[in-house]
Scaffold this motif. Sequence first.
Motif, short mmCIF file in Angstrom:
data_model
loop_
_atom_site.label_atom_id
_atom_site.label_comp_id
_atom_site.label_asym_id
_atom_site.label_seq_id
_atom_site.Cartn_x
_atom_site.Cartn_y
_atom_site.Cartn_z
N ALA A 137 4.97 -6.17 -8.76
CA ALA A 137 4.17 -7.40 -8.71
C ALA A 137 2.74 -7.20 -9.21
O ALA A 137 1.94 -8.13 -9.17
N GLY A 138 2.42 -5.99 -9.67
CA GLY A 138 1.09 -5.73 -10.21
C GLY A 138 0.09 -5.21 -9.21
O GLY A 138 -1.10 -5.07 -9.52
N VAL A 139 0.56 -4.90 -8.00
CA VAL A 139 -0.31 -4.31 -6.99
C VAL A 139 -0.46 -2.82 -7.28
O VAL A 139 0.51 -2.15 -7.64
N ARG A 140 -1.66 -2.31 -7.14
CA ARG A 140 -1.88 -0.88 -7.31
C ARG A 140 -1.56 -0.20 -5.97
O ARG A 140 -2.25 -0.39 -4.98
N VAL A 141 -0.50 0.59 -5.96
CA VAL A 141 -0.02 1.24 -4.75
C VAL A 141 -0.40 2.72 -4.80
O VAL A 141 -0.31 3.37 -5.85
N ALA A 142 -0.85 3.25 -3.67
CA ALA A 142 -1.18 4.67 -3.59
C ALA A 142 -0.65 5.24 -2.28
O ALA A 142 -0.44 4.51 -1.30
N VAL A 143 -0.42 6.55 -2.29
CA VAL A 143 0.07 7.24 -1.09
C VAL A 143 -0.84 8.45 -0.85
O VAL A 143 -1.48 8.96 -1.76
N PRO A 144 -0.90 8.92 0.41
CA PRO A 144 -1.88 9.96 0.74
C PRO A 144 -1.40 11.37 0.49
O PRO A 144 -0.20 11.67 0.53
N ARG A 145 -2.38 12.24 0.27
CA ARG A 145 -2.18 13.68 0.26
C ARG A 145 -3.13 14.26 1.32
O ARG A 145 -4.32 13.97 1.32
N SER A 146 -2.56 15.04 2.24
CA SER A 146 -3.36 15.58 3.34
C SER A 146 -4.29 16.69 2.85
O SER A 146 -3.91 17.52 2.02
N LEU A 147 -5.51 16.68 3.40
CA LEU A 147 -6.51 17.70 3.09
C LEU A 147 -6.94 18.37 4.39
O LEU A 147 -6.78 17.81 5.48
#
Length: 218
Positions: free
Chosen positions: A94-104
Amino acid sequence: MEENTTADLPQAGPHAIVSSIAKKALRSRIRPARRQRGADARKTAAEGFARRSAEVIRVARHVTPEGAVPVVLAYCAADTEPDVSHAMRSLHDAGVRVAVPRSLPGARMSWVRWHPDLDIAIGTVAPVPEPVGGEDLELPTHPVVVVLPALAVDAAGVRLGQGGGFYDRFVETLPAGSVLIATVFEDEVYPAGEVPSDPWDAVADYAWTPQGLRALDS
């Protein structure tokens, strides 16, 4: 992710100790119940999240300034967590910018832009599914939507996480007007006051279950 009760105790006062014990007890009830959910039940739930993804898209577009791209920060689900991967695909399409986390280290997170072909593996800092490689996302200055994995949430928006403290620290850095959505199964939404809390806990605006998005009195 295994429980880290020290994250629930930044100050070892009486309230913090009582709250930590109550959180541990609630986690000990919910985790076994999640493990008992069969593969078919988890698959049906994932399909339910996908069917109701349009509700999350509407929220993301509502909080995003005109001319900007809506951003939804989601997560890669562990085996027993609510699986929103199909919903993430709907958001992406749908054109949403999706992101997922990387643990630090230090209970911090960076964010990687998600796409359906992104490689996922167990992280080295936290034992949870995380992206391998991928394009880092620079967080915008405008409001975003954060989809928070949760073990429980109550009608007042109090969220019970796994105890690592990653999200409680992260949400303090969000732009004003950002929206927090806790993902749980339907039976993990509790009446107000039944999820123990501390002043530093992230408070959700919505509960997202396979049955839909529910506004909370946060």
